[in-house]
Structure formats: structure tokens, C-alpha cells
Design a protein around this motif. Structure first.
Motif, PDB file in Angstrom:
ATOM      1  N   THR A   1       0.851  -1.186   0.000  1.00 36.48           N
ATOM      2  CA  THR A   1       0.000   0.000   0.000  1.00 36.48           C
ATOM      3  C   THR A   1       0.885   1.233   0.000  1.00 36.48           C
ATOM      4  OG1 THR A   1      -1.692  -1.165   1.267  1.00 36.48           O
ATOM      5  CG2 THR A   1      -1.835   1.228   1.231  1.00 36.48           C
ATOM      6  N   VAL A   2       0.558   2.175  -0.876  1.00 38.36           N
ATOM      7  CA  VAL A   2       1.313   3.428  -0.938  1.00 38.36           C
ATOM      8  C   VAL A   2       1.019   4.212   0.337  1.00 38.36           C
ATOM      9  CG1 VAL A   2       1.661   5.590  -2.191  1.00 38.36           C
ATOM     10  CG2 VAL A   2       1.215   3.463  -3.465  1.00 38.36           C
ATOM     11  N   VAL A   3       2.079   4.488   1.092  1.00 36.78           N
ATOM     12  CA  VAL A   3       1.961   5.247   2.336  1.00 36.78           C
ATOM     13  C   VAL A   3       2.112   6.735   2.051  1.00 36.78           C
ATOM     14  CG1 VAL A   3       2.985   5.622   4.624  1.00 36.78           C
ATOM     15  CG2 VAL A   3       2.902   3.323   3.657  1.00 36.78           C
ATOM     16  N   LYS A   4       3.036   7.065   1.159  1.00 40.21           N
ATOM     17  CA  LYS A   4       3.333   8.456   0.841  1.00 40.21           C
ATOM     18  C   LYS A   4       3.656   8.543  -0.650  1.00 40.21           C
ATOM     19  CE  LYS A   4       6.870  11.478   2.403  1.00 40.21           C
ATOM     20  NZ  LYS A   4       7.867  11.727   3.430  1.00 40.21           N
ATOM     21  N   ALA A   5       3.114   9.569  -1.322  1.00 42.94           N
ATOM     22  CA  ALA A   5       3.320   9.710  -2.760  1.00 42.94           C
ATOM     23  C   ALA A   5       4.663  10.343  -3.106  1.00 42.94           C
ATOM     24  CB  ALA A   5       2.183  10.518  -3.382  1.00 42.94           C
ATOM     25  N   SER A   6       5.126  11.299  -2.290  1.00 46.67           N
ATOM     26  CA  SER A   6       6.377  11.979  -2.623  1.00 46.67           C
ATOM     27  C   SER A   6       7.154  12.309  -1.358  1.00 46.67           C
ATOM     28  CB  SER A   6       6.088  13.259  -3.398  1.00 46.67           C
ATOM     29  OG  SER A   6       7.276  13.906  -3.765  1.00 46.67           O
ATOM     30  N   PRO A   7       8.310  11.724  -1.184  1.00 45.53           N
ATOM     31  CA  PRO A   7       8.876  10.669  -2.018  1.00 45.53           C
ATOM     32  C   PRO A   7       8.093   9.370  -1.806  1.00 45.53           C
ATOM     33  CG  PRO A   7      10.281  11.016  -0.107  1.00 45.53           C
ATOM     34  CD  PRO A   7       9.196  12.057  -0.063  1.00 45.53           C
TER      35      PRO A   7
ATOM     36  N   ARG B   1       4.281   0.401   1.937  1.00 46.89           N
ATOM     37  CA  ARG B   1       4.314  -0.562   3.038  1.00 46.89           C
ATOM     38  C   ARG B   1       3.965  -1.931   2.465  1.00 46.89           C
ATOM     39  NH1 ARG B   1       0.768   1.577   6.123  1.00 46.89           N
ATOM     40  NH2 ARG B   1      -0.934   0.272   5.443  1.00 46.89           N
ATOM     41  N   ILE B   2       4.783  -2.915   2.757  1.00 47.46           N
ATOM     42  CA  ILE B   2       4.572  -4.259   2.257  1.00 47.46           C
ATOM     43  C   ILE B   2       3.499  -4.947   3.090  1.00 47.46           C
ATOM     44  CG2 ILE B   2       5.673  -6.487   1.775  1.00 47.46           C
ATOM     45  CD1 ILE B   2       6.634  -4.068   0.043  1.00 47.46           C
TER      46      ILE B   2
ATOM     47  N   ASP C   1       3.862  -4.851   8.608  1.00 50.45           N
ATOM     48  CA  ASP C   1       3.636  -3.426   8.867  1.00 50.45           C
ATOM     49  C   ASP C   1       4.916  -2.658   9.167  1.00 50.45           C
ATOM     50  OD1 ASP C   1       0.950  -3.681   8.417  1.00 50.45           O
ATOM     51  OD2 ASP C   1       0.414  -3.890  10.530  1.00 50.45           O
ATOM     52  N   LYS C   2       5.983  -3.362   9.518  1.00 53.45           N
ATOM     53  CA  LYS C   2       7.241  -2.690   9.835  1.00 53.45           C
ATOM     54  C   LYS C   2       8.096  -2.468   8.588  1.00 53.45           C
ATOM     55  CE  LYS C   2       7.406  -4.498  14.497  1.00 53.45           C
ATOM     56  NZ  LYS C   2       8.124  -5.313  15.459  1.00 53.45           N
ATOM     57  N   LEU C   3       7.745  -3.114   7.468  1.00 54.22           N
ATOM     58  CA  LEU C   3       8.569  -2.997   6.257  1.00 54.22           C
ATOM     59  C   LEU C   3       7.954  -1.990   5.287  1.00 54.22           C
ATOM     60  CD1 LEU C   3      10.972  -3.816   4.555  1.00 54.22           C
ATOM     61  CD2 LEU C   3       9.647  -5.768   3.722  1.00 54.22           C
ATOM     62  N   THR C   4       8.622  -0.855   5.153  1.00 46.19           N
ATOM     63  CA  THR C   4       8.240   0.164   4.183  1.00 46.19           C
ATOM     64  C   THR C   4       9.436   0.375   3.272  1.00 46.19           C
ATOM     65  OG1 THR C   4       6.746   1.238   5.744  1.00 46.19           O
ATOM     66  CG2 THR C   4       7.469   2.544   3.880  1.00 46.19           C
ATOM     67  N   VAL C   5       9.199   0.315   1.955  1.00 47.43           N
ATOM     68  CA  VAL C   5      10.289   0.469   0.991  1.00 47.43           C
ATOM     69  C   VAL C   5      10.162   1.803   0.273  1.00 47.43           C
ATOM     70  CG1 VAL C   5      10.693  -2.002   0.690  1.00 47.43           C
ATOM     71  CG2 VAL C   5       9.029  -0.853  -0.762  1.00 47.43           C
ATOM     72  N   SER C   6      11.313   2.397  -0.029  1.00 52.46           N
ATOM     73  CA  SER C   6      11.347   3.685  -0.733  1.00 52.46           C
ATOM     74  C   SER C   6      12.747   3.891  -1.288  1.00 52.46           C
ATOM     75  CB  SER C   6      10.968   4.828   0.215  1.00 52.46           C
ATOM     76  OG  SER C   6      11.901   4.912   1.265  1.00 52.46           O
ATOM     77  N   GLY C   7      12.955   5.012  -1.929  1.00 51.98           N
ATOM     78  CA  GLY C   7      14.281   5.378  -2.431  1.00 51.98           C
ATOM     79  C   GLY C   7      14.807   4.407  -3.470  1.00 51.98           C
TER      80      GLY C   7
END
Length: 128
Positions: A27-33, A37-38, A42-48
Motif C-alpha cells: 500500500t502506498v503510504v506516501k506519494a512523494s517521495p 508498506r509491504i 507493517d514494519k517494512l516500508t520500501v522507498s528510495g
């Protein structure tokens, strides 16, 4: 599995993908950047740089030429009420078009998890 023995696209893909490559939901937690969240973690959020996003899931601009053999333009001007113009031809050349398709907070997506979870490729939105 030998790719030559595959009987479906899924089998072909699984046969070619390295060990540990899986499709996961997020689920997209934040659009920018962009941060995702996988699901089921719930503890795994990927970005960058861990997150790879194809162009079609972003806002992007392209040069376009538009041609229309026959058609109608509806318009409103300052001096005249809503009115219609009949056209015999219509064209725009050398224009640019922006496609607004960037992922938004709250959207569900499918991701390809690969490189032992070090990278994630966003495949597409989950159909609603």
C-alpha cells in the motif's frame, strides 16, 4: 524448470526468475517521495533506491501530434454563451501532453520482490 518446457507465461517467468523472486502486495503510504508498506509486514516500508517504479506509474510528459478528420469543439468565451463550432479538420502538432498517473497514498499495488528482498519493482495498481 527449463524455459523451453514451460506451458504458461507464469511457468516461463518462474523458470527464468532467480530463487527468492516473488510477487507481493503493498500500500502506498506516501506519494512523494514514494513509500510503500509491504502487506503482512507493517514494519517494512520500501522507498528510495530500493524501489523501482516504471514510467507508466508516474506523471510523465510526451510530445504529441493530434489529428481529427471531423469533429466538434464545445467552448465558452467571455462574450458569448456556451456554443459549438463544427470542424471539417482539426490538428495540433508539436504539442506536449502530460499523463497524470503517479501513485497516490492509499493505493494498493503489486510489487516484484527480488535480489533477496533488496529491491522491489512496482508492477501495477491492484484493480479495484
Amino acid at each position: 524448470m527449463n524455459p523451453n518446457e514451460a506451458t504458461s507465461f507464469k511457468q516461463l517467468f518462474q523458470g527464468m526468475a532467480p530463487e527468492g523472486t516473488t510477487v507481493v502486495s503493498g500500500t502506498v503510504v506516501k506519494a512523494s517521495p514514494l513509500s510503500i508498506r509491504i502487506e503482512n509486514d507493517d514494519k517494512l516500508t520500501v522507498s528510495g533506491s530500493v524501489l523501482l517504479v516504471p514510467k507508466y506509474l508516474t506523471d510523465w510528459t510526451a510530445g504529441v501530434d493530434i489529428s481529427l478528420g471531423k469533429g466538434t469543439i464545445n467552448s465558452i468565451t467571455n462574450n458569448v454563451q456556451d456554443h459549438t463550432h463544427k470542424l471539417s479538420t482539426f490538428s495540433i502538432t508539436g504539442a506536449t501532453m502530460t499523463v497524470h498517473n503517479a501513485l497516490k497514498a492509499g493505493e494498493a499495488v503489486y510489487l516484484l520482490k527480488f535480489n533477496n528482498g533488496k529491491n522491489y519493482l512496482v508492477l501495477d495498481r491492484v484493480a479495484s
